[in-house]
Structures are given as C-alpha cells and as structure tokens.
Write an enzyme that holds these catalytic residues in place. Structure first.
Site, PDB file in Angstrom:
ATOM      1  CB  CYS A 107       3.445  -0.816  -6.624  1.00 40.87           C
ATOM      2  SG  CYS A 107       3.400  -2.567  -6.934  1.00 40.87           S
ATOM      3  CD  GLU A 131       5.060  -3.385  -3.558  1.00 45.58           C
ATOM      4  OE1 GLU A 131       5.123  -2.132  -3.492  1.00 45.58           O
ATOM      5  OE2 GLU A 131       4.344  -3.996  -4.344  1.00 45.58           O
ATOM      6  N   GLY A 190       0.837  -1.196   0.000  1.00 46.88           N
ATOM      7  CA  GLY A 190       0.000   0.000   0.000  1.00 46.88           C
ATOM      8  C   GLY A 190       0.865   1.237   0.000  1.00 46.88           C
ATOM      9  CB  SER A 191       0.079   4.703   0.860  1.00 50.17           C
ATOM     10  OG  SER A 191      -0.425   4.547   2.164  1.00 50.17           O
ATOM     11  CB  THR A 192       5.249   5.687   1.842  1.00 50.23           C
ATOM     12  OG1 THR A 192       5.785   5.125   0.631  1.00 50.23           O
ATOM     13  CG2 THR A 192       6.400   5.881   2.814  1.00 50.23           C
TER      14      THR A 192
HETATM   15  O1  TXE Z   1      -3.458   3.120   0.223  1.00 49.60           O
HETATM   16  P1  TXE Z   1      -3.350   2.743   1.740  1.00 49.60           P
HETATM   17  P2  TXE Z   1      -4.705   3.795  -0.547  1.00 49.60           P
HETATM   18  C1  TXE Z   1      -0.434   4.378  -3.273  1.00 49.60           C
HETATM   19  C2  TXE Z   1      -0.963   5.252  -4.368  1.00 49.60           C
HETATM   20  C3  TXE Z   1      -2.262   5.721  -3.832  1.00 49.60           C
HETATM   21  C4  TXE Z   1      -1.983   5.796  -2.361  1.00 49.60           C
HETATM   22  C5  TXE Z   1      -3.181   5.689  -1.466  1.00 49.60           C
HETATM   23  O2  TXE Z   1      -0.098   6.340  -4.574  1.00 49.60           O
HETATM   24  O3  TXE Z   1      -2.632   6.981  -4.307  1.00 49.60           O
HETATM   25  O4  TXE Z   1      -1.102   4.728  -2.109  1.00 49.60           O
HETATM   26  O5  TXE Z   1      -3.924   4.509  -1.725  1.00 49.60           O
HETATM   27  C6  TXE Z   1      -4.923  -0.634   4.534  1.00 49.60           C
HETATM   28  N1  TXE Z   1      -3.584  -0.503   9.447  1.00 49.60           N
HETATM   29  N2  TXE Z   1      -0.671   2.995  -3.523  1.00 49.60           N
HETATM   30  O6  TXE Z   1      -5.392   4.833   0.247  1.00 49.60           O
HETATM   31  O7  TXE Z   1      -3.994   3.778   2.561  1.00 49.60           O
HETATM   32  C7  TXE Z   1      -6.059  -0.094   3.690  1.00 49.60           C
HETATM   33  O8  TXE Z   1      -7.304  -0.307   4.302  1.00 49.60           O
HETATM   34  C8  TXE Z   1      -4.102  -1.506   8.723  1.00 49.60           C
HETATM   35  C9  TXE Z   1       0.465   2.221  -3.848  1.00 49.60           C
HETATM   36  O9  TXE Z   1      -5.544   2.684  -1.011  1.00 49.60           O
HETATM   37  O10 TXE Z   1      -1.942   2.420   2.053  1.00 49.60           O
HETATM   38  C10 TXE Z   1      -5.872  -0.883   2.422  1.00 49.60           C
HETATM   39  O11 TXE Z   1      -6.346  -2.222   2.591  1.00 49.60           O
HETATM   40  N3  TXE Z   1      -4.420  -1.389   7.432  1.00 49.60           N
HETATM   41  C11 TXE Z   1       0.185   0.797  -3.727  1.00 49.60           C
HETATM   42  C12 TXE Z   1      -4.366  -0.945   2.279  1.00 49.60           C
HETATM   43  O12 TXE Z   1      -3.864  -0.792   3.610  1.00 49.60           O
HETATM   44  C13 TXE Z   1      -4.199  -0.216   6.844  1.00 49.60           C
HETATM   45  C14 TXE Z   1      -1.143   0.305  -4.116  1.00 49.60           C
HETATM   46  C15 TXE Z   1      -3.776   0.143   1.378  1.00 49.60           C
HETATM   47  O13 TXE Z   1      -4.225   1.421   1.849  1.00 49.60           O
HETATM   48  C16 TXE Z   1      -3.644   0.871   7.534  1.00 49.60           C
HETATM   49  C17 TXE Z   1      -2.196   1.180  -3.731  1.00 49.60           C
HETATM   50  C18 TXE Z   1      -3.337   0.687   8.911  1.00 49.60           C
HETATM   51  N4  TXE Z   1      -2.820   1.661   9.645  1.00 49.60           N
HETATM   52  C19 TXE Z   1      -1.935   2.484  -3.480  1.00 49.60           C
HETATM   53  N5  TXE Z   1      -3.536   1.917   6.687  1.00 49.60           N
HETATM   54  C20 TXE Z   1       1.220  -0.180  -4.180  1.00 49.60           C
HETATM   55  N6  TXE Z   1       2.298  -0.333  -3.428  1.00 49.60           N
HETATM   56  O14 TXE Z   1       1.010  -0.871  -5.146  1.00 49.60           O
HETATM   57  C21 TXE Z   1      -3.982   1.490   5.485  1.00 49.60           C
HETATM   58  N7  TXE Z   1      -4.411   0.207   5.592  1.00 49.60           N
END
Ligand code: TXE
Length: 469
Positions: A277, A243, A221-223
């Site tokens: 990603c 990742e 997911g996101s950083t």
């Molecule tokens: O990601 P999040 P989002 C990037 C891309 C995008 C941005 C935001 O730039 O615009 O991230 O996307 C879970 N505890 N990528 O908002 O917030 C959340 O519920 C537990 C890159 O979707 O990181 C979801 O299931 N879970 C990326 C997942 O994490 C948590 C692909 C991703 O959410 C959590 C997608 C927490 N504290 C977006 N915070 C890539 N690497 O491919 C979040 N989640």
C-alpha cells in the site's frame, strides 16, 4: 508447533466446503480453504461477544502477557508460516518478503504489548478533575487484503486485543490459508472465542460491516471497498479505521546522490514486488540528475532475481492474482503506446506459468499517463522529469489519495521543508515505506482515515471515556 503438512491438513479439516487455493508462481494447488457461510459468521460473532467481558476483565498487563506469548508461538512456527505465505501469496522466502513478514508479526505483537497507555489527567485545577480513560469497544471486525495478509492481520488484531476487544477476522479470498494458519498459531496462546476467522466470500464478509454486535471495523483494502464499508456501517454507527492504499510519490531533489539512493528507491518501489500500500509508485526526478537516477536505478533493478518464492535466490515474486497481473500489464501497455521510454522490462510473457510480470522502469512519461495517475500495485515504476520544486510538489499533490510519500536529498533540512508541503499521512526522507509499530501510520485524502500503530493506534481501538468530578 506443527509440521507444515500438519498445519495445512488441520486447515483443510475445518468445517465448510473446501476451496482449492493455487500457488501464483506455479499454478499448483497449495491447500484447501473452508468456505464459511453466514451461520459460521454468526457463531464466530456470538463467540466473540461471549468471550469479550472475560478478556476485558483480565486488564492490560495480562492481555499484554498473552500477546507476548502469542509472539513466541509465531516464532515457534515461523518457518512453516513463511513457507505457506510464500506458496499462497507468491512472495519469496528470502529478502524483505515471507520470513520478514512472519518476523514482523512477532515484532508487532511484542511492540503492541509494550506500548504505555495510562489514564490522562486533562484538567486538575482544584475545582475540576477530569481524567481520560480508554474502554474496550467490544467486538472488532478485522478485514484484510492479500498483499501482506499475515502482517496486516496482526496490525489489526494486536491493538484490538490489547485494548480488551475480541476480534473476528475476515481474510481476503485470495489468501485465506495464510491467515487461518496465523490465527491457529496465535490461538495456541489465547483464550477461546477471543480471536476467530471467518473464511468467506466478500458477500458474507460484508455482513460483519453491518452486524449490530460489531463495534468497530479495521479495514485495509481498496478505496472502493472502504467506501462500501462506510455506507454499510452507517446504520449502526460503527467506528472505522480505513487504510485504503494510495499512489505514493517520491521526489528526488537536485542535490541527491543517484548512486547512494538507488537501492533504497528500488526497495521503496518494489517491496513485495510492488504490491504494497505504501510503496513508491510515482518517482519525480529533477531534470539535472534525471539520466543518472534512471541509470543507477536500472542497474540495481536488473540485479534483483525474480522467480518461485521457495528458491532462496529470489527476492521478487509473481503478482498474487491474475486480476492484478492484468492491471499492471495493461497500464504498461498504455504507457508504451503513449511513447514513454521503457528502461527495463515492459514485456509480459503470457506463456510462462505463474503471474510473473518483469521488473519494469518507464522513463519520459507524462504525469497524466494512467501508469502515473492510477495505482499500479505491481512491479512497474514510472519516472517523471521535473524542473522546479513547485512543479514536483504540485504533481505529487495532484491526486485524490495520499498515504505515503518521500523526499530524497543530501540536505535533510531542505528535504524536510519539501516534506511539509506534501499532502500525505507520512513523508519519509531518504527512504520509503518504512513502517514502525511505535509510529502512527494512516492516510490523507481518500487513502482513508484513522491511524494504526503507536499509542495513537491503541487509542483508536478504545472508546474514550471522561471521568469528571
Ligand atoms: O481489494 P478489496 P482487492 C488495492 C490495489 C488492488 C485493489 C483491489 O490497488 O488492485 O485494491 O484489491 C474485503 N464488505 N489494494 O480486490 O476489494 C475483501 O473481501 C466487507 C490496496 O483485493 O478492497 C478483502 O478481504 N469486506 C490494499 C478486502 O476487503 C469487503 C491492499 C480487500 O478487498 C468489502 C490490497 C465489503 N463491502 C489491494 N469489500 C492496501 N491498502 O494495501 C471488500 N471487502
């Protein structure tokens, strides 16, 4: 195998208040996803804890056999899964999209089942005999994103199961149906409790990252999400694989053939309509071939149809959600107002249904423009001019992320030399984003840590244990 309607109906019938999920291409409802509470999460974790010793006791061969059967189950339901993925995520059935993603799920399950992992003899000198084994961790939480929801879930699930762990999956709230359906199909072949899904909001999902019964979190997911998970998992010292996406650079060397590379650069950047990603998100092109590369890339991009994913003609789809649409539209607007030159696209059409943003190429843009410096995660590629290799490498390395990168050249030996200077987890030569279940994949800098895939990826789902004596 179930029909598409039966598959969706079985998900809608799951316990938990229904939440309607809408198709990002049309705005029409796709289906109802349950909204799980903490009670459901606790039950899933308890089920995973109870099932884990029995699953571990089966041993590698039996677990691999189960993964192979799960791959067969995915193939039996491939068309239904691909259709659901297309309706919920937006990606077209055709091209490297929904059918491709479902195919990758089966391929990753099979490849993960067949990776060799034997105990290693580290020292055997007559006095000391030390062997390195990998034991199961216990229960693994798999937290995934919305861009490749099925494939990334399998990337997390398959090695975890192979290593004797049980798994609780938390899909993105944007794409729960795809993951619920995938897990239902996988569970046709897996023992009860071994794999479950909690379809919940991020607040409930966050409990997994601090839960004492969870031994490891696999997160894509996101950083910002990664940082939050590092903090919330600290008290229980969980293992983590993170990742976190990036802002991948591609460097086109002066000897590259613009016509020969244009198609592969296009897909490196626009795979899944840029929502990948490890997509190419900043393209650095040598001054001597800058105009030719812009011209060839524009010709390729113009020919790629975008539209509703169920139409077999389309190979590009909408952005998956409004927030991502706004990110892309705002970044392109900022680039335009800075004086950058739009080669293709660049005008959001807010009147049409769905989150379609046109395929956009932006030339003559400064390296510090937000469209270059921030991850756009959509169909808009900035093309930056450079005049020396040192300058290109410095710009490529200038951000605090480093997932993938690529070098494009007719001289592979020269490209390899440049690749060695780039700060990223992978550098591809004359392609971008080509992941492979046999080859470790992970990030440098704030793109995360730990690797997925290959034997290294398997080891990351185990606890190393030395038997010494
Ligand atoms: O990601 P999040 P989002 C990037 C891309 C995008 C941005 C935001 O730039 O615009 O991230 O996307 C879970 N505890 N990528 O908002 O917030 C959340 O519920 C537990 C890159 O979707 O990181 C979801 O299931 N879970 C990326 C997942 O994490 C948590 C692909 C991703 O959410 C959590 C997608 C927490 N504290 C977006 N915070 C890539 N690497 O491919 C979040 N989640």
């Amino acid at each position: 195998m179930e029909t598409y309607d039966a598959l969706l109906a079985s998900i809608s019938a799951l316990p938990g208040t229904g939440r309607t999920i809408f198709n990002p291409a049309t705005g029409e409802p796709v289906g109802e996803a349950p909204v799980h509470t903490l009670d459901v999460l606790e039950k899933s974790v308890a089920g995973a804890v109870a099932a884990q010793p029995g699953w571990a006791a089966l041993g590698h061969d039996a677990r691999s056999a189960a993964l192979l059967k799960a791959a067969d189950a995915v193939e039996r339901s491939a068309e239904e899964l691909a259709r659901l993925l297309s309706c919920e995520q937006g990606k077209p059935l055709n091209g490297p999209n929904a059918r491709f993603e479902v195919g990758a799920c089966a391929a990753w399950l099979r490849a993960t089942a067949s990776l060799p992992l034997e105990p290693e003899t580290i020292v055997d000198d007559g006095e000391t005999r030390a062997e390195l084994h990998y034991k199961p961790i216990g229960v693994v939480a798999a937290i995934g994103p919305w861009n490749w929801p099925m494939m990334i879930a399998v990337w997390q699930i398959a090695p975890a199961l192979r290593m004797g762990n049980t798994v609780v999956v938390k899909p993105s709230g944007n794409t729960p149906l795809s993951v619920l359906a995938l897990v239902k199909v996988l569970n046709e072949e897996l023992p009860e409790g071994v794999l479950s899904v909690v379809s919940c909001g991020r607040d409930v999902g966050a409990r997994l990252t601090e839960h004492p019964a969870i031994g490891k979190v696999m997160f894509t997911g996101s950083t910002a999400g990664g940082r939050a998970i590092i903090k919330s998992s600290a008290d229980t010292v969980k293992r983590l694989t993170l990742e976190l996406g990036g802002n991948d650079a591609g460097i086109v060397l002066p000897d590259a053939d613009p016509q020969a590379i244009a198609q592969d650069i296009f897909w490196g950047a626009f795979l899944n309509t840029g929502q990948t990603c490890a997509a190419l998100k900043r393209l650095y092109v040598h001054d001597s071939i800058y105009d030719a590369v812009c011209e060839e890339l524009t010709a390729v991009a113009k020919a790629m149809p975008m539209g509703n994913g169920l139409d077999e003609n389309n190979v590009l789809g909408p952005l998956q959600n409004k927030a991502q649409y706004d990110v892309v539209a705002n970044l392109v607007e900022a680039a335009k107002s800075s004086g950058a030159r739009v080669l293709l696209g660049g005008d959001a059409d807010a009147d049409q249904p769905g989150y379609f943003y046109p395929t956009t190429l932006v030339a003559d843009i400064d390296n510090d423009n937000p469209l270059v410096a921030e991850e756009q995660f959509g169909p808009a590629l900035p093309i930056i001019r450079y005049s020396t290799i040192d300058e290109a490498v410095e710009k490529a390395n200038g951000l605090d992320v480093g997932l993938g990168a690529s070098v494009w050249s007719s001289d592979v030996a020269e490209a390899r030399k440049v690749a060695a200077r780039i700060q990223s987890g992978t550098v591809w030569i004359n392609r971008h984003g080509a992941v492979d279940p046999r080859i470790p994949f992970g990030g440098a800098k704030q793109s995360g840590y730990g690797v997925e895939f290959g034997v290294e990826g398997l080891k990351a789902l185990g606890v190393p244990q030395v038997i010494n004596g």
